[in-house]
Motif scaffolding. Structure first.
Motif, PDB file in Angstrom:
ATOM      1  N   ILE A  50      47.721  41.308  47.166  1.00 20.57           N
ATOM      2  CA  ILE A  50      48.112  42.722  47.203  1.00 20.57           C
ATOM      3  C   ILE A  50      48.728  43.019  48.567  1.00 20.57           C
ATOM      4  O   ILE A  50      48.232  42.547  49.597  1.00 20.57           O
ATOM      5  CB  ILE A  50      46.877  43.624  46.973  1.00 20.57           C
ATOM      6  CG1 ILE A  50      46.316  43.397  45.563  1.00 20.57           C
ATOM      7  CG2 ILE A  50      47.211  45.090  47.190  1.00 20.57           C
ATOM      8  CD1 ILE A  50      44.956  44.025  45.348  1.00 20.57           C
ATOM      9  N   TYR A  51      49.798  43.798  48.581  1.00 20.09           N
ATOM     10  CA  TYR A  51      50.413  44.152  49.861  1.00 20.09           C
ATOM     11  C   TYR A  51      49.576  45.206  50.590  1.00 20.09           C
ATOM     12  O   TYR A  51      49.059  46.144  49.980  1.00 20.09           O
ATOM     13  CB  TYR A  51      51.843  44.654  49.656  1.00 20.09           C
ATOM     14  CG  TYR A  51      52.825  43.520  49.480  1.00 20.09           C
ATOM     15  CD1 TYR A  51      53.080  42.647  50.535  1.00 20.09           C
ATOM     16  CD2 TYR A  51      53.464  43.300  48.266  1.00 20.09           C
ATOM     17  CE1 TYR A  51      53.962  41.594  50.386  1.00 20.09           C
ATOM     18  CE2 TYR A  51      54.350  42.243  48.111  1.00 20.09           C
ATOM     19  CZ  TYR A  51      54.583  41.391  49.175  1.00 20.09           C
ATOM     20  OH  TYR A  51      55.445  40.334  49.030  1.00 20.09           O
ATOM     21  N   PRO A  79      43.470  43.235  39.354  1.00 18.13           N
ATOM     22  CA  PRO A  79      44.378  42.994  40.481  1.00 18.13           C
ATOM     23  C   PRO A  79      45.815  42.769  40.039  1.00 18.13           C
ATOM     24  O   PRO A  79      46.748  43.017  40.810  1.00 18.13           O
ATOM     25  CB  PRO A  79      43.793  41.746  41.150  1.00 18.13           C
ATOM     26  CG  PRO A  79      42.904  41.117  40.120  1.00 18.13           C
ATOM     27  CD  PRO A  79      42.392  42.238  39.292  1.00 18.13           C
ATOM     28  N   GLU A  80      46.003  42.359  38.782  1.00 13.52           N
ATOM     29  CA  GLU A  80      47.353  42.122  38.289  1.00 13.52           C
ATOM     30  C   GLU A  80      48.138  43.419  38.073  1.00 13.52           C
ATOM     31  O   GLU A  80      49.335  43.379  37.779  1.00 13.52           O
ATOM     32  CB  GLU A  80      47.292  41.340  36.969  1.00 13.52           C
ATOM     33  CG  GLU A  80      46.720  42.090  35.790  1.00 13.52           C
ATOM     34  CD  GLU A  80      45.195  42.128  35.731  1.00 13.52           C
ATOM     35  OE1 GLU A  80      44.657  42.699  34.762  1.00 13.52           O
ATOM     36  OE2 GLU A  80      44.547  41.586  36.660  1.00 13.52           O
ATOM     37  N   CYS A 140      43.142  42.078  50.506  1.00 15.42           N
ATOM     38  CA  CYS A 140      44.527  42.066  50.039  1.00 15.42           C
ATOM     39  C   CYS A 140      45.049  40.633  49.922  1.00 15.42           C
ATOM     40  O   CYS A 140      45.745  40.288  48.953  1.00 15.42           O
ATOM     41  CB  CYS A 140      45.403  42.882  50.981  1.00 15.42           C
ATOM     42  SG  CYS A 140      45.121  44.672  50.888  1.00 15.42           S
ATOM     43  N   ASP A 141      44.718  39.812  50.887  1.00 17.08           N
ATOM     44  CA  ASP A 141      45.131  38.407  50.823  1.00 17.08           C
ATOM     45  C   ASP A 141      44.525  37.704  49.613  1.00 17.08           C
ATOM     46  O   ASP A 141      45.184  36.900  48.940  1.00 17.08           O
ATOM     47  CB  ASP A 141      44.712  37.682  52.107  1.00 17.08           C
ATOM     48  CG  ASP A 141      45.522  38.113  53.322  1.00 17.08           C
ATOM     49  OD1 ASP A 141      46.622  38.663  53.138  1.00 17.08           O
ATOM     50  OD2 ASP A 141      45.037  37.902  54.447  1.00 17.08           O
ATOM     51  N   GLU A 142      43.260  37.998  49.342  1.00 15.86           N
ATOM     52  CA  GLU A 142      42.553  37.357  48.235  1.00 15.86           C
ATOM     53  C   GLU A 142      43.231  37.622  46.895  1.00 15.86           C
ATOM     54  O   GLU A 142      43.347  36.722  46.047  1.00 15.86           O
ATOM     55  CB  GLU A 142      41.106  37.861  48.209  1.00 15.86           C
ATOM     56  CG  GLU A 142      40.264  37.298  47.084  1.00 15.86           C
ATOM     57  CD  GLU A 142      38.859  37.885  47.081  1.00 15.86           C
ATOM     58  OE1 GLU A 142      38.173  37.767  46.030  1.00 15.86           O
ATOM     59  OE2 GLU A 142      38.438  38.476  48.113  1.00 15.86           O
ATOM     60  N   ALA A 176      49.823  47.589  45.972  1.00 20.36           N
ATOM     61  CA  ALA A 176      49.567  47.709  47.407  1.00 20.36           C
ATOM     62  C   ALA A 176      48.373  48.591  47.687  1.00 20.36           C
ATOM     63  O   ALA A 176      47.963  49.409  46.859  1.00 20.36           O
ATOM     64  CB  ALA A 176      50.798  48.262  48.121  1.00 20.36           C
ATOM     65  N   VAL A 177      47.834  48.416  48.870  1.00 20.90           N
ATOM     66  CA  VAL A 177      46.848  49.325  49.467  1.00 20.90           C
ATOM     67  C   VAL A 177      47.498  49.958  50.683  1.00 20.90           C
ATOM     68  O   VAL A 177      48.150  49.267  51.478  1.00 20.90           O
ATOM     69  CB  VAL A 177      45.575  48.566  49.890  1.00 20.90           C
ATOM     70  CG1 VAL A 177      44.664  49.451  50.740  1.00 20.90           C
ATOM     71  CG2 VAL A 177      44.823  48.043  48.671  1.00 20.90           C
ATOM     72  N   ILE A 178      47.370  51.276  50.829  1.00 15.23           N
ATOM     73  CA  ILE A 178      47.890  51.952  52.017  1.00 15.23           C
ATOM     74  C   ILE A 178      46.749  52.652  52.731  1.00 15.23           C
ATOM     75  O   ILE A 178      45.867  53.254  52.093  1.00 15.23           O
ATOM     76  CB  ILE A 178      49.008  52.957  51.670  1.00 15.23           C
ATOM     77  CG1 ILE A 178      49.576  53.593  52.961  1.00 15.23           C
ATOM     78  CG2 ILE A 178      48.530  54.034  50.697  1.00 15.23           C
ATOM     79  CD1 ILE A 178      50.836  54.403  52.767  1.00 15.23           C
ATOM     80  N   LEU A 179      46.727  52.555  54.045  1.00 16.22           N
ATOM     81  CA  LEU A 179      45.723  53.267  54.843  1.00 16.22           C
ATOM     82  C   LEU A 179      46.271  53.563  56.234  1.00 16.22           C
ATOM     83  O   LEU A 179      47.168  52.889  56.730  1.00 16.22           O
ATOM     84  CB  LEU A 179      44.423  52.461  54.935  1.00 16.22           C
ATOM     85  CG  LEU A 179      44.459  50.980  55.328  1.00 16.22           C
ATOM     86  CD1 LEU A 179      44.761  50.782  56.796  1.00 16.22           C
ATOM     87  CD2 LEU A 179      43.128  50.322  54.986  1.00 16.22           C
ATOM     88  N   GLU A 180      45.750  54.613  56.822  1.00 19.70           N
ATOM     89  CA  GLU A 180      45.993  54.904  58.232  1.00 19.70           C
ATOM     90  C   GLU A 180      44.985  54.093  59.045  1.00 19.70           C
ATOM     91  O   GLU A 180      43.789  54.116  58.721  1.00 19.70           O
ATOM     92  CB  GLU A 180      45.787  56.383  58.520  1.00 19.70           C
ATOM     93  CG  GLU A 180      46.671  57.337  57.741  1.00 19.70           C
ATOM     94  CD  GLU A 180      46.086  58.731  57.704  1.00 19.70           C
ATOM     95  OE1 GLU A 180      46.465  59.548  58.561  1.00 19.70           O
ATOM     96  OE2 GLU A 180      45.226  58.985  56.829  1.00 19.70           O
TER      97      GLU A 180
END
Length: 462
Positions: free
Chosen positions: A256-257, A219-220, A251-253, A224-228
């Motif tokens: 991550i954006y 995770p370091e 993402c909160d855990e 970010a994660v991007i999704l529709e």
């Protein structure tokens, strides 16, 4: 200029000749274009209809590129552009300059977006918006002293645009295959593995999930994660209940954006103002375009949480070295404001929801009437129906048959414009009419699509 000359140069066959000689078409088979010239040449649009140079009138069942939300030919949109052009046609937002229209549109977007997505960075379209989102989050992590956090995780069958980073994030492989190298740091997860994203390692596809990739990469290293919220080009793929919330919690855990690509889903298309509103999820950044002006002017934006903007400001006194000539274009922003006013005043988000229910009924009717149809689905006025050689067994048509393309061509002969979706082995027909449609319009579309499917069945079923 000689009036007769002007008249002659507007003749359909002359236009076709000029098109073949001088216009390099986007997302088009180049050899087919050079052999046959353009397909439709549209000269006029009104409401949900467009007219070609032969004066044939079509229902636009996909809002052109999913973007003409308020329909064609709106006089008030032209007037808004004219008035702004006469007052201030263009103004740069570089070097701390601004204009009244971009300020007002920023405020309006802050009012409409979920949560505290209160800050707008403007672009010219969706690809630029996603590209900007990637640069913003990577810039953030660099300023934070975590320059190794560069990786962006997207989903298989996602579509995020055609600039270098956006293409690299796109999970429809055909777009990636046309380039010789991808931007580094982009990874793809298998979509809709809700249990995996919640941490269930017993699932067979766990390693292909977002969580599995985060744990493998570390995770370091993930920015970010991007999704529709709902995948568009990849097949009108609607996530299962709980999936977006699971990704948000993941993402909160890990800090991550979460980037929501709302370029297609935004501004009422799914029966809510934004796609994420269907699941009450608030991303950290949101990319928008298309429906922000209903295609009347080129405009896009990245919406970000005010806390993110504030942190960026606190961490650096330096210039933010990113921007486009047309960022905050005053005329485009004036058109955007008028478009949002129309969407609200005419209750088009609500109409999208109600007419989406009618569209779903119509697609269910097609499943009853035809042997090759299955898996119809809608979210507001974003829908699809799939085609199968044997729907009971799930047997697909041979790819060489181009089943969805054949049905769409049959629709064209019935003066209905729809879009085939055939990525990942799928054969689906997409429907996304302007948000101004009524029940009668939906019924006409379904009737014409039914005729097209019947004609296709007559050719392929023995």
């Amino acid at each position: 200029m000689n009036e007769q000359f002007v008249k002659e140069t507007r003749q359909p066959e002359y236009l076709r000749k000029l098109d073949k000689e001088h216009y390099f078409h986007p997302t088009t088979p180049l050899k087919l274009h050079q052999e046959n010239g353009p397909g439709l040449i549209i000269k006029e649009g009104k409401g949900i209809h467009v007219t070609d140079v032969y004066d044939d009138v079509y229902i636009d069942g996909v809002s052109s590129l999913w973007n003409v939300n308020i329909g064609y030919g709106r006089q008030e949109m032209a007037e808004a552009a004219k008035q702004q052009m006469m007052r201030l046609s263009y103004g740069s937002s570089f070097f701390n300059n601004s204009n009244d229209q971009v300020i007002q549109l920023s405020e309006k977007l802050a009012e409409l977006t979920p949560g505290n997505l209160d800050v707008s960075f403007f672009t010219s379209g969706g690809s630029e918006s996603n590209e900007s989102a990637f640069k913003i989050v990577r810039h953030y992590w660099k300023l934070k002293g975590r320059p190794e956090r560069t990786k962006i995780i997207a989903l298989d069958l996602s579509y995020h645009g055609v600039t270098m980073g956006a293409t690299s994030a796109t999970g429809v492989r055909e777009f990636d295959h046309m380039i010789t190298s991808s931007a580094p740091g982009f990874l793809h997860a298998k979509p809709y593995l809700t249990d995996c994203e919640k941490g269930d390692k017993s699932q067979p596809d766990y390693e292909s999930s977002i969580r599995g990739i985060v744990e493998k990469e570390g995770p370091e290293t993930v920015a970010a994660v991007i999704l529709e919220p709902i995948q568009g080009v990849g097949g009108i793929n609607i996530p299962p209940e709980g999936y977006l919330k699971a990704v948000r919690e993941l993402c909160d855990e890990y800090g991550i954006y979460m980037i929501a690509d709302e370029v297609i889903c935004g501004f009422g298309r799914t029966g809510e103002m934004f796609g994420v509103d269907n699941w009450e999820v608030v991303p950290d950044l949101m990319s928008v375009a298309k429906g922000i002006t209903s295609g009347y002017m080129q405009l896009g934006a990245v919406l970000l949480k005010s806390e993110l903007r504030d942190e960026l400001a606190e961490m650096s006194d330096d210039v933010f070295f990113h921007g486009f000539t047309y960022s905050g274009h005053p005329t485009a922003c004036a058109v955007g404001l008028k478009n949002l006013e129309i969407i609200e005043n005419e209750k088009l988000v609500q109409n999208s929801k109600h007419m989406g229910d009618e569209l779903l009924k119509g697609l269910a009717y097609l499943e009853e009437q035809h042997q090759v149809t299955a898996k119809s689905r809608t979210a507001g006025l974003l829908g699809a129906i799939e085609l199968y050689a044997d729907r009971d067994s799930g047997k697909a048509f041979d790819p060489s048959l181009h089943a969805a393309q054949q049905v769409v061509e049959e629709c064209l002969s019935r003066n209905l414009l729809l879009r085939p979706l055939s990525f990942g082995g799928m054969n689906a027909v997409a429907l996304a009419p302007p948000l101004i449609v009524n029940k009668g319009d939906i019924e006409t579309m379904i009737d014409r699509l039914s005729g097209a499917i019947k004609a296709f069945e007559n050719k392929v079923l023995k």
